[in-house]
Design a protein around this motif. Structure first.
Motif: not given
Length: 351
Positions: A308-314
């Motif tokens: 969850a920390e490293v996930a980025k949009p989109p």
């Protein structure tokens, strides 16, 4: 009696105690017999004590962690006690049905069984329904969803409460043999389970059932290894799926004695099947992911927070946790309804 049943545990513990008592009472009495015969009988008694103790320990552990829901899951055989299923999707329009069917994989060259949940009213409806592929853990089988996680009852409940629209949920087989964890990947030089699940299963479902064929109407859900599979397959095939839900899944590809060498020493192929690596090293797709675990499932909770920390949009991440429960079917039963509700909020509805 199921291997994780209370009655099985009572029988196993009782047998262990009785065998130990009989052995203790009869041990000295055997000395009056011929030496060779006494040795044989004492050896048998000790073996019986060990065997019953191991069985009791196995059943107790299985009730705690719920690895196996059926004796045949342990030895890797097809179950003679399959869930009740109707072969004809039009047989009962008033109730939901679990329909068995075969997937003959033209792309993967794998032929494996599957089940489909059809909601009440499917037989008389005309609209094309969204689809969710539900993947199991290892060891496991589609029967875990149907018998232990009560997927049919959960879906009936959520549809009746209008928290989700009518949908088709498919429970494919994701292992060629029950003793070998496929990780749902195309193994280098081995079975192509990624291709089977993302190409052959959708083709079979779209041919047999009245479902949406666009990515907006397709999602994935899985528990444990199936949670890893759901996220990995969705990231690898965003043209096929709009959303995926992981219950107590992990986010880095593994190889161990249960998987064998899936990647044949190819570090790059292993990385490409690791969701954590993909979201840090590659452009991420426009995709919605739901990741859930129990907080006392320490490895799973640590991986959830890291992902969850490293996930980025989109990429859009929703996290959910419960305080206790560990890595078990008790947790997945609690998480199933909210996860299906979340999936329904991201998938296109019936058309």
């Amino acid at each position: 009696m199921a291997p994780d049943g209370e009655l099985t545990q009572i029988v196993a513990v009782t047998a262990t105690v009785l065998v130990a008592i009989v052995t203790a009472v009869g041990w000295d009495r055997l000395r009056d017999r011929a030496r060779g015969r006494a040795l044989v009988l004492r050896t048998i008694a000790v073996a019986a004590c060990v065997a019953t103790a191991v069985l009791a320990g196995f059943v107790t552990m299985d009730r705690t962690f719920e690895f196996f829901g059926n004796w045949t899951d342990i030895v890797g055989l097809a179950s003679a006690d399959e869930p009740a299923a109707a072969a004809d999707p039009g047989a009962d329009a008033a109730h939901s049905q679990i329909v068995p069917f075969a997937v003959h994989g033209m792309a993967s060259h794998l032929d494996l069984p599957a089940y489909a949940y059809l909601p009440a009213g499917y037989a008389t409806g005309t609209r094309r329904l969204p689809v969710v592929e539900a993947l199991d853990g290892f060891p496991g089988s589609p029967r875990v969803w149907l018998r232990s996680l009560l997927a049919q009852q959960v879906l009936d409940q959520e549809i009746a409460a209008h928290r989700i629209p009518p949908m088709v949920v498919v429970f494919p087989t994701q292992t060629v043999t029950a003793q070998r964890d496929s990780e749902c990947v195309d193994a280098v030089g081995g079975p192509a389970l990624d291709t089977f699940l993302t190409t052959d299963v959708p083709a079979a479902v779209e041919h047999r059932f009245r479902v949406r064929t666009d990515a907006a109407g397709w999602g994935l859900i899985g528990y444990s290894t199936g949670g890893f599979c759901a996220v990995n397959l969705a990231l690898r095939h965003p043209d096929r799926y709009a959303a995926a839900a992981s219950l107590s899944g992990y986010f880095s590809a593994i190889t161990d004695h249960t998987t064998g060498d899936l990647y044949r020493g190819s570090p790059q192929t292993r990385l490409e099947n690791s969701p954590l690596w993909r979201v840090t090293a590659l452009p991420v797709p426009s995709l919605a992911l739901y990741i859930a675990t129990a907080q006392d499932d320490r490895p799973g909770y640590t991986q959830l927070r890291r992902f969850a920390e490293v996930a980025k949009p989109p990429l859009r991440i929703t996290t959910a946790t419960i305080p206790v429960g560990g890595h078990s079917r008790k947790v997945w039963r609690q998480m199933a309804a909210p996860a299906f509700d979340w999936l329904a909020s991201w998938l296109a509805g019936p058309e």
